[in-house]
Scaffold this motif. Structure first.
Motif, mmCIF file in Angstrom:
data_model
loop_
_atom_site.group_PDB
_atom_site.id
_atom_site.type_symbol
_atom_site.label_atom_id
_atom_site.label_comp_id
_atom_site.label_asym_id
_atom_site.label_seq_id
_atom_site.Cartn_x
_atom_site.Cartn_y
_atom_site.Cartn_z
ATOM 1 N N VAL A 52 49.146 52.341 39.830
ATOM 2 C CA VAL A 52 50.276 53.249 39.392
ATOM 3 C C VAL A 52 51.404 52.538 38.395
ATOM 4 N N ASP A 53 51.681 51.458 38.531
ATOM 5 C CA ASP A 53 52.660 50.528 37.864
ATOM 6 C C ASP A 53 51.950 50.453 36.322
ATOM 7 N N ALA A 54 50.847 50.104 36.401
ATOM 8 C CA ALA A 54 49.979 50.184 34.863
ATOM 9 C C ALA A 54 50.112 51.495 34.261
ATOM 10 N N TRP A 55 49.983 52.767 34.908
ATOM 11 C CA TRP A 55 49.917 53.838 34.261
ATOM 12 C C TRP A 55 51.494 54.046 34.062
ATOM 13 N N MET A 56 52.435 53.788 34.756
ATOM 14 C CA MET A 56 53.788 54.114 34.364
ATOM 15 C C MET A 56 54.287 53.348 33.188
ATOM 16 N N SER A 57 53.741 52.024 33.088
ATOM 17 C CA SER A 57 54.301 51.361 31.772
ATOM 18 C C SER A 57 53.597 51.871 30.763
ATOM 19 N N GLY A 58 52.773 52.732 30.478
ATOM 20 C CA GLY A 58 52.152 53.359 29.565
ATOM 21 C C GLY A 58 51.194 54.452 29.614
ATOM 22 N N PRO A 59 51.646 55.518 30.081
ATOM 23 C CA PRO A 59 51.097 56.796 30.466
ATOM 24 C C PRO A 59 50.155 57.480 29.410
ATOM 25 N N MET A 60 50.653 57.154 28.196
ATOM 26 C CA MET A 60 50.100 57.818 27.127
ATOM 27 C C MET A 60 48.964 56.656 26.573
ATOM 28 N N ARG A 61 49.023 55.593 26.904
ATOM 29 C CA ARG A 61 47.766 54.710 26.642
ATOM 30 C C ARG A 61 46.812 54.349 27.554
#
Length: 68
Positions: A52-61
């Motif tokens: 979830v943290d990885a998604w939050m750091s770059g949701p478009m990527r």
């Protein structure tokens, strides 16, 4: 140096952290643009905090394929 274990977040915590609605989050999971959930027990699911943290750091990527 000890590594802290990855926490498991429940649905409510994930929705609060991301600001997504439940339906949007599940739609993003289906198309691979949000982390997949994991089975905790027969009737319980969660998400890895690191994913979830990885998604939050770059949701478009973000790509769930890159998570593996």
């Amino acid at each position: 140096m000890s590594e802290t274990p990855d926490r498991i977040l429940r649905l409510r915590a994930v929705l609060e952290r991301t600001g997504l609605s439940r339906s949007t989050m599940y739609r993003k999971m289906q198309n691979g643009s949000f982390p997949k959930n994991i089975q905790i027990s027969d009737r319980c699911i969660g998400w890895r905090q690191s994913a979830v943290d990885a998604w939050m750091s770059g949701p478009m990527r973000y790509s769930a394929d890159a998570e593996r």
